[in-house]
Design an enzyme around this catalytic site. Structure first.
Site, mmCIF file in Angstrom:
data_model
loop_
_atom_site.group_PDB
_atom_site.id
_atom_site.type_symbol
_atom_site.label_atom_id
_atom_site.label_comp_id
_atom_site.label_asym_id
_atom_site.label_seq_id
_atom_site.Cartn_x
_atom_site.Cartn_y
_atom_site.Cartn_z
ATOM 1 N N ARG A 10 0.849 -1.208 0.000
ATOM 2 C CA ARG A 10 0.000 0.000 0.000
ATOM 3 C C ARG A 10 0.877 1.249 0.000
ATOM 4 O O ARG A 10 0.523 2.279 -0.600
ATOM 5 C CB ARG A 10 -0.959 0.002 1.190
ATOM 6 C CG ARG A 10 -0.288 -0.017 2.553
ATOM 7 C CD ARG A 10 -1.282 0.218 3.678
ATOM 8 N NE ARG A 10 -0.652 0.055 4.979
ATOM 9 C CZ ARG A 10 -1.064 0.669 6.078
ATOM 10 N NH1 ARG A 10 -2.091 1.505 6.037
ATOM 11 N NH2 ARG A 10 -0.465 0.463 7.233
ATOM 12 N N GLU A 58 -18.270 4.703 -1.521
ATOM 13 C CA GLU A 58 -17.461 3.993 -2.506
ATOM 14 C C GLU A 58 -18.152 3.817 -3.852
ATOM 15 O O GLU A 58 -17.525 3.925 -4.912
ATOM 16 C CB GLU A 58 -17.051 2.628 -1.951
ATOM 17 C CG GLU A 58 -16.128 2.688 -0.753
ATOM 18 C CD GLU A 58 -16.855 2.875 0.572
ATOM 19 O OE1 GLU A 58 -16.181 2.996 1.607
ATOM 20 O OE2 GLU A 58 -18.106 2.904 0.563
ATOM 21 N N PHE A 83 -14.335 -2.851 0.351
ATOM 22 C CA PHE A 83 -15.280 -1.841 -0.118
ATOM 23 C C PHE A 83 -15.216 -1.669 -1.633
ATOM 24 O O PHE A 83 -16.230 -1.361 -2.267
ATOM 25 C CB PHE A 83 -15.008 -0.504 0.573
ATOM 26 C CG PHE A 83 -14.979 -0.594 2.068
ATOM 27 C CD1 PHE A 83 -15.878 -1.406 2.752
ATOM 28 C CD2 PHE A 83 -14.037 0.100 2.798
ATOM 29 C CE1 PHE A 83 -15.847 -1.505 4.135
ATOM 30 C CE2 PHE A 83 -13.994 0.004 4.189
ATOM 31 C CZ PHE A 83 -14.899 -0.796 4.865
ATOM 32 N N HIS A 109 -5.421 -3.178 1.753
ATOM 33 C CA HIS A 109 -5.909 -3.917 2.926
ATOM 34 C C HIS A 109 -6.665 -5.186 2.541
ATOM 35 O O HIS A 109 -7.728 -5.494 3.077
ATOM 36 C CB HIS A 109 -6.787 -3.011 3.792
ATOM 37 C CG HIS A 109 -6.054 -1.884 4.437
ATOM 38 N ND1 HIS A 109 -5.493 -0.857 3.696
ATOM 39 C CD2 HIS A 109 -5.779 -1.612 5.738
ATOM 40 C CE1 HIS A 109 -4.902 0.003 4.516
ATOM 41 N NE2 HIS A 109 -5.046 -0.440 5.743
ATOM 42 N N ASP A 117 -8.627 -5.455 12.234
ATOM 43 C CA ASP A 117 -9.900 -4.949 11.698
ATOM 44 C C ASP A 117 -10.952 -6.048 11.592
ATOM 45 O O ASP A 117 -12.142 -5.765 11.495
ATOM 46 C CB ASP A 117 -9.683 -4.320 10.308
ATOM 47 C CG ASP A 117 -8.955 -2.994 10.397
ATOM 48 O OD1 ASP A 117 -8.695 -2.540 11.534
ATOM 49 O OD2 ASP A 117 -8.640 -2.408 9.344
ATOM 50 N N ARG A 167 -1.757 -4.513 3.621
ATOM 51 C CA ARG A 167 -1.457 -3.624 4.742
ATOM 52 C C ARG A 167 -0.132 -3.996 5.404
ATOM 53 O O ARG A 167 0.623 -3.128 5.838
ATOM 54 C CB ARG A 167 -2.586 -3.719 5.778
ATOM 55 C CG ARG A 167 -2.342 -2.940 7.054
ATOM 56 C CD ARG A 167 -3.422 -3.233 8.081
ATOM 57 N NE ARG A 167 -3.269 -2.438 9.297
ATOM 58 C CZ ARG A 167 -4.030 -2.577 10.374
ATOM 59 N NH1 ARG A 167 -4.991 -3.480 10.382
ATOM 60 N NH2 ARG A 167 -3.836 -1.829 11.432
#
Length: 312
Positions: A10, A58, A83, A109, A117, A167
């Site tokens: 990322r 999104e 998303f 991610h 998460d 991530r």
């Protein structure tokens, strides 16, 4: 011996966007209120007039990107993989895919290495979903060097591209003279007993597992498939003919991802035994990324143990 340098892909994504932005005025970046996490904040700082924060919307972001692509812009729409591929699937399918627009999706991610998460954010289905969209190119780079070149290649090609980033920091395994090419797999290690086909975060772990297998007299060939679609069928078939056994490794569900793509290829062109290592038909859960990979058997030791069992 010095420790291997690790960088999250990322971060590579954010850096690559800045470099491309210096060269191309038509590159624009959109984000869904996650610029700090997706690292597009680097582009925002450098080119604020070409950055749009669409908020936590999104689906709308993908629609905006689609519209901008029809006006000569090359938009990179960025958010978490869950998303991008999940929440905005309708828009990616109908608004970007169907008219084959020049929109690039920066999905960060991805996989269980999102860690704390938890299951709602650990997207293990995105490759499967994107494979079903006609004309969608899917790239899952393994390290910083490959990721930066992948972003550049995505910009240069015409049509929709899904870029998958992690991530967790991952070891840099490629040299500075590495040349990335969309749709071309890379043979990282020669072998005769079994072919390991890996993608993304799993490439470095698979290489380490292959080295450990050598101590057991198992000579594994390792192939990095950074482009899931279009798949480099030639390199896979060629290796399968040599070893007679294929094992796929991915930080993704074993349903519909790299393993399924390889099975589709080999069942049609050179039927051999294929075993899939990845996330079984389960959800992830919250926990430290490194510990989750270990729990799911997706660290080097876990991959080594699974392959040893398969070979036995």
């Amino acid at each position: 011996m010095s420790e291997v340098k690790k960088i999250a892909t990322r971060d590579s994504y954010g850096d690559a966007l800045v470099e491309l932005g210096k060269e191309h005025d038509n590159l624009v970046v959109l984000d869904a209120d996650l610029a700090a996490a997706t690292k597009t904040g680097k582009f925002k700082a450098a080119f604020p007039e070409r950055f749009i924060d669409c908020g936590i919307a999104e689906c709308n972001m993908v629609g905006i990107a689609a519209g901008m692509s029809t006006c000569g812009k090359v938009p990179f729409a960025s958010t978490f993989a869950m998303f991008a591929a999940g929440r905005a699937f309708d828009q990616l399918r109908n608004t970007v895919g169907y008219p084959h627009l020049n929109v690039k999706i920066g999905a960060t991610h991805a996989g269980i290495s999102v860690g704390e998460d938890g299951a709602t954010h650990q997207c293990n289905e995105d490759i499967a979903l994107m494979r079903t969209i006609p004309g969608m190119t899917i790239i899952n780079p393994c390290d910083d060097i490959e990721a930066k070149q992948a972003v550049k290649a995505a910009y240069e090609m015409e049509g929709p591209v899904y870029l998958r980033f992690g991530r967790l920091a991952t070891p840099i395994i490629n040299s500075e003279d590495y040349k990335f090419e969309i749709g071309k797999g890379v043979k990282l290690k020669e072998g005769t007993d079994v072919t390991i086909v890996a993608t993304g975060l799993m490439v470095a772990a698979s290489l380490e597992a292959a080295k450990n297998l050598e101590a057991d007299g198992i000579n594994a060939e390792v192939i990095n498939i950074h482009t899931i679609k279009p798949l480099d069928e030639d390199i896979i078939v060629e290796s399968a003919k040599k070893t007679g056994k294929v094992i796929t490794v991915e930080e993704h569900s074993i349903i519909g991802g790299l393993g399924s793509a390889v099975c589709d290829c080999l069942s049609a062109k050179y039927p051999v035994s294929v075993s899939k290592i990845g996330v079984e038909d389960v959800y992830g859960h919250s926990g430290p990324a490194v510990e989750l990979l270990k729990e799911f058997g997706l660290d080097a030791e876990g991959i080594y143990n699974k392959i040893k069992k398969i070979m036995a």
